[in-house]
Design an enzyme around this catalytic site. Structure first.
Site, mmCIF file in Angstrom:
data_model
loop_
_atom_site.group_PDB
_atom_site.id
_atom_site.type_symbol
_atom_site.label_atom_id
_atom_site.label_comp_id
_atom_site.label_asym_id
_atom_site.label_seq_id
_atom_site.Cartn_x
_atom_site.Cartn_y
_atom_site.Cartn_z
ATOM 1 N N SER A 21 68.083 91.873 58.972
ATOM 2 C CA SER A 21 67.041 90.900 59.301
ATOM 3 C C SER A 21 66.653 90.982 60.768
ATOM 4 C CB SER A 21 67.522 89.484 58.972
ATOM 5 O OG SER A 21 67.754 89.328 57.593
ATOM 6 N N ARG A 44 66.396 84.140 66.290
ATOM 7 C CA ARG A 44 66.962 83.186 65.339
ATOM 8 C C ARG A 44 65.905 82.207 64.847
ATOM 9 N NH1 ARG A 44 72.059 82.508 63.732
ATOM 10 N NH2 ARG A 44 73.578 83.963 64.598
ATOM 11 N N HIS A 47 63.982 84.192 62.394
ATOM 12 C CA HIS A 47 64.831 84.402 61.216
ATOM 13 C C HIS A 47 64.859 83.147 60.344
ATOM 14 C CE1 HIS A 47 68.825 84.597 59.117
ATOM 15 N NE2 HIS A 47 68.383 85.816 58.861
#
Length: 216
Positions: A21, A44, A47
């Site tokens: 990812s 993050r 994500h």
């Protein structure tokens, strides 16, 4: 593992899922000028949201990461505007340093005060937190009124957080509250521009900083 579907996942190993990812995010995001630690926060957030436009709208105050790490290592409290943030955060990383995550929006005294004042519980929860905690990290992902109230309390000298992660989502005052946060000079912050945001991305930024604090 066979899910008995036509589609077969690339991997079911959680570590490899993260690696793939993050590699995909870096490839699709392209060149950037973030520092290594800033990028850990940005990726993050992307994500957690699968939203590159949201990631590109993030603003990180130059002192935000260092201030957050220092606050966590000093055992300062993390104050959340809603329980989704409290639930989604890795408590153990804060508890090991003597801190924890707190949310007051469902407290009976907060509900009562909000009803009496004709104001949101989010506003009253910020007032309660300001009187219970010295400094700390405020993580606001849902309620623009909580962020605006926190800014007011800062300007009036009632509270001085170590860091504000302010990314409320919505159509009423969300974008405007974040614009106001980006103007303040008293406190480091992480925010984003526009209506997008939410508890999920606020938790992502908070967890990224807590992981950095854990690296010592």
């Amino acid at each position: 593992m066979d899910f008995r579907t036509d589609f077969k996942p690339l991997t079911v190993d959680p570590d490899k899922i993260y690696e793939h990812s993050f590699a995909t995010i870096l490839e699709e995001y392209g060149q950037h000028d973030f520092t290594e630690d800033e990028w850990k926060i940005i990726r993050r957030i992307i994500h957690a949201s699968a939203d590159f436009d949201l990631g590109r709208s993030v603003i990180i105050h130059p002192d935000a990461i260092e201030a957050g790490i220092r606050a966590i290592r000093s055992g300062k409290a993390v104050i959340a505007d809603v329980q989704m943030i409290e639930s989604g955060t890795g408590h153990k990383r804060f508890q090991k340093h003597g801190g924890d995550v707190y949310c007051y929006i469902s407290d009976e005294d907060v509900s009562k005060a909000a009803k009496e004042a004709g104001a949101t519980r989010a506003i009253m929860s910020m007032q309660k937190a300001a009187h219970l905690h010295e400094g700390g990290i405020y993580a606001i992902g849902n309620a623009p009124t909580a962020l605006l109230e926190l800014i007011r309390l800062i300007k009036e000298g009632v509270v001085k957080p170590d860091l504000i992660i302010g990314m409320p989502v919505g159509f009423v005052s969300a974008a405007e509250s974040k614009e106001e946060l980006a103007k303040i000079t008293e406190v480091p912050f992480i925010t984003n521009l526009g209506r997008k945001g939410g508890s999920t991305v606020t938790v992502a930024a908070l967890n990224a900083i807590s992981l950095l604090a854990d690296q010592a």
